[in-house]
Design a protein around this motif. Structure first.
Motif, mmCIF file in Angstrom:
data_model
loop_
_atom_site.group_PDB
_atom_site.id
_atom_site.type_symbol
_atom_site.label_atom_id
_atom_site.label_comp_id
_atom_site.label_asym_id
_atom_site.label_seq_id
_atom_site.Cartn_x
_atom_site.Cartn_y
_atom_site.Cartn_z
ATOM 1 N N TRP A 180 0.806 -1.221 0.000
ATOM 2 C CA TRP A 180 0.000 0.000 0.000
ATOM 3 C C TRP A 180 0.841 1.273 0.000
ATOM 4 N N GLY A 181 2.149 1.148 0.223
ATOM 5 C CA GLY A 181 2.994 2.325 0.277
ATOM 6 C C GLY A 181 3.395 2.844 -1.092
ATOM 7 N N THR A 182 4.208 3.895 -1.096
ATOM 8 C CA THR A 182 4.665 4.493 -2.358
ATOM 9 C C THR A 182 6.184 4.434 -2.477
ATOM 10 N N SER A 183 6.797 3.518 -1.739
ATOM 11 C CA SER A 183 8.242 3.344 -1.835
ATOM 12 C C SER A 183 8.587 2.765 -3.205
ATOM 13 N N PHE A 185 10.146 0.097 -3.735
ATOM 14 C CA PHE A 185 9.859 -1.341 -3.694
ATOM 15 C C PHE A 185 8.385 -1.593 -3.979
ATOM 16 N N ALA A 186 7.514 -0.772 -3.362
ATOM 17 C CA ALA A 186 6.067 -0.932 -3.569
ATOM 18 C C ALA A 186 5.688 -0.669 -5.024
ATOM 19 N N ILE A 187 6.302 0.368 -5.607
ATOM 20 C CA ILE A 187 6.040 0.676 -7.010
ATOM 21 C C ILE A 187 6.559 -0.447 -7.903
ATOM 22 N N GLY A 188 7.749 -0.953 -7.584
ATOM 23 C CA GLY A 188 8.321 -2.059 -8.359
ATOM 24 C C GLY A 188 7.450 -3.300 -8.310
ATOM 25 N N PHE A 189 6.913 -3.585 -7.112
ATOM 26 C CA PHE A 189 6.021 -4.740 -6.958
ATOM 27 C C PHE A 189 4.777 -4.568 -7.821
ATOM 28 N N ASN A 190 4.232 -3.348 -7.836
ATOM 29 C CA ASN A 190 3.042 -3.059 -8.631
ATOM 30 C C ASN A 190 3.325 -3.178 -10.127
ATOM 31 N N VAL A 191 4.514 -2.727 -10.542
ATOM 32 C CA VAL A 191 4.909 -2.844 -11.949
ATOM 33 C C VAL A 191 4.976 -4.312 -12.366
ATOM 34 N N VAL A 192 5.596 -5.122 -11.528
ATOM 35 C CA VAL A 192 5.707 -6.557 -11.821
ATOM 36 C C VAL A 192 4.321 -7.193 -11.899
ATOM 37 N N ALA A 193 3.442 -6.844 -10.960
ATOM 38 C CA ALA A 193 2.084 -7.397 -10.943
ATOM 39 C C ALA A 193 1.326 -7.013 -12.209
ATOM 40 N N ALA A 194 1.472 -5.755 -12.646
ATOM 41 C CA ALA A 194 0.790 -5.295 -13.858
ATOM 42 C C ALA A 194 1.321 -6.017 -15.093
ATOM 43 N N ILE A 195 2.634 -6.247 -15.136
ATOM 44 C CA ILE A 195 3.238 -6.960 -16.272
ATOM 45 C C ILE A 195 2.747 -8.403 -16.317
ATOM 46 N N VAL A 196 2.711 -9.038 -15.153
ATOM 47 C CA VAL A 196 2.241 -10.425 -15.093
ATOM 48 C C VAL A 196 0.778 -10.526 -15.504
ATOM 49 N N VAL A 236 -7.147 -2.970 -12.087
ATOM 50 C CA VAL A 236 -6.881 -2.624 -10.689
ATOM 51 C C VAL A 236 -5.392 -2.385 -10.475
ATOM 52 N N GLU A 237 -4.546 -3.230 -11.090
ATOM 53 C CA GLU A 237 -3.098 -3.059 -10.946
ATOM 54 C C GLU A 237 -2.641 -1.752 -11.585
ATOM 55 N N VAL A 238 -3.157 -1.429 -12.756
ATOM 56 C CA VAL A 238 -2.791 -0.192 -13.435
ATOM 57 C C VAL A 238 -3.253 1.014 -12.621
ATOM 58 N N LEU A 239 -4.476 0.948 -12.088
ATOM 59 C CA LEU A 239 -5.010 2.050 -11.278
ATOM 60 C C LEU A 239 -4.150 2.285 -10.043
ATOM 61 N N ARG A 240 -3.783 1.219 -9.378
ATOM 62 C CA ARG A 240 -2.944 1.333 -8.182
ATOM 63 C C ARG A 240 -1.560 1.873 -8.536
ATOM 64 N N LEU A 241 -1.013 1.421 -9.661
ATOM 65 C CA LEU A 241 0.315 1.874 -10.075
ATOM 66 C C LEU A 241 0.306 3.362 -10.418
ATOM 67 N N LEU A 242 -0.685 3.799 -11.178
ATOM 68 C CA LEU A 242 -0.788 5.208 -11.523
ATOM 69 C C LEU A 242 -0.981 6.074 -10.281
ATOM 70 N N LYS A 243 -1.755 5.559 -9.341
ATOM 71 C CA LYS A 243 -1.973 6.296 -8.088
ATOM 72 C C LYS A 243 -0.667 6.470 -7.331
ATOM 73 N N LYS A 244 0.120 5.422 -7.229
ATOM 74 C CA LYS A 244 1.396 5.488 -6.529
ATOM 75 C C LYS A 244 2.372 6.436 -7.222
ATOM 76 N N LEU A 245 2.398 6.365 -8.551
ATOM 77 C CA LEU A 245 3.310 7.235 -9.301
ATOM 78 C C LEU A 245 2.905 8.697 -9.162
ATOM 79 N N THR A 246 1.593 8.949 -9.129
ATOM 80 C CA THR A 246 1.094 10.323 -8.980
ATOM 81 C C THR A 246 1.479 10.888 -7.614
ATOM 82 N N ILE A 247 1.335 10.073 -6.580
ATOM 83 C CA ILE A 247 1.703 10.508 -5.223
ATOM 84 C C ILE A 247 3.219 10.720 -5.140
#
Length: 249
Positions: A180-183, A185-196, A236-247
């Protein structure tokens, strides 16, 4: 390993060996791409219907917390029933779609309130990704080999385990920064999830392609359900990733 325990051959539960085992009845009408496409458009329309309704309620000042939570719960229940009774897919998939719409409408409205137009950007990215993956599969630029399937299945299982652990810790009021964070690592995890999630579409296309013209037309509902699961996961993964990148930026 996790998926093999359950006998799954793909990252999507709708396309495992249980669903694609030989039917014990004969049917002249077989699965077709056109049938799957029509059912997909119908089901997506239902998702948009309840998502739009929840969106409208949210911006009208109504607390949509229960709409979102109940929608998610009903969708999970429907998925479990479809998983164990695939013949019920044609009856439960519309209910699943309406329930999922409430859930998506709720989380999208919250995202839009804080970050205007973010959900629309996520929808655009999801649609573009779908067509890119389809063309990559159609033109055989990426071949869905046994090794490729193994990698995607293993990655999907790992992501599911991470999310499952994260949800349990969240219910226990324990902070889970890697989810849930914006570190970075959190962004990287979200990127991997979106790619998968994106590559999971290739597996869906592969299994549909192998079964079209062979299995009864009723199985089109299962194919539609499988695609819907992956598309919603990707969104959902894309939405979460964009949200993290925006923050973050």
């Amino acid at each position: 390993m996790f998926m093999s325990v359950f006998g799954l051959r793909t990252s999507n539960p709708a396309f495992n060996r249980y669903f694609w085992k030989k039917p014990n009845y004969f049917s002249k009408a077989k699965m077709s791409i056109g049938g799957i496409l029509l059912k997909s458009l119908l089901i997506l329309s239902l998702v948009v219907l309840t998502a739009s309704y929840t969106w409208h309620l949210f911006f009208s000042g109504v607390n949509t917390k229960w709409h979102t939570a109940v929608g998610m719960f009903v969708a999970i229940i429907c998925s479990l029933f479809i998983s164990f009774k695939h013949s019920a897919a044609k009856y439960l998939l519309p209910i699943y779609s309406l329930a999922k719409g409430f859930f998506l409408g709720g989380i999208s409205a919250i995202a839009h309130q804080r970050f205007p137009n973010l959900p629309f950007q996520a929808i655009g990215v999801t649609i573009v990704t779908f067509f890119v993956m389809f063309l990559l599969y159609k033109w055989k630029l990426i071949r869905v080999t046994k090794e490729f399937r193994t990698i995607i299945i293993t990655a999907t299982a790992s992501i599911f385990i991470f999310y499952f652990i994260g949800w349990i810790l969240w219910f226990l009021n324990i902070d889970v920064p890697y989810l849930w964070g914006t570190s970075w690592f959190a962004i990287g995890f979200n990127v991997v999830a979106a790619i998968v999630a994106s590559f999971s579409l290739l597996l869906d296309f592969y299994y549909i392609d192998k079964q079209v013209g062979r299995y009864p037309k009723e199985r089109e509902w299962i194919a539609t359900w499988g695609l819907l699961i992956t598309l919603i996961w990707l969104y959902v993964e894309v939405l979460r990733l964009l949200k993290k990148l925006t923050i973050r930026f």
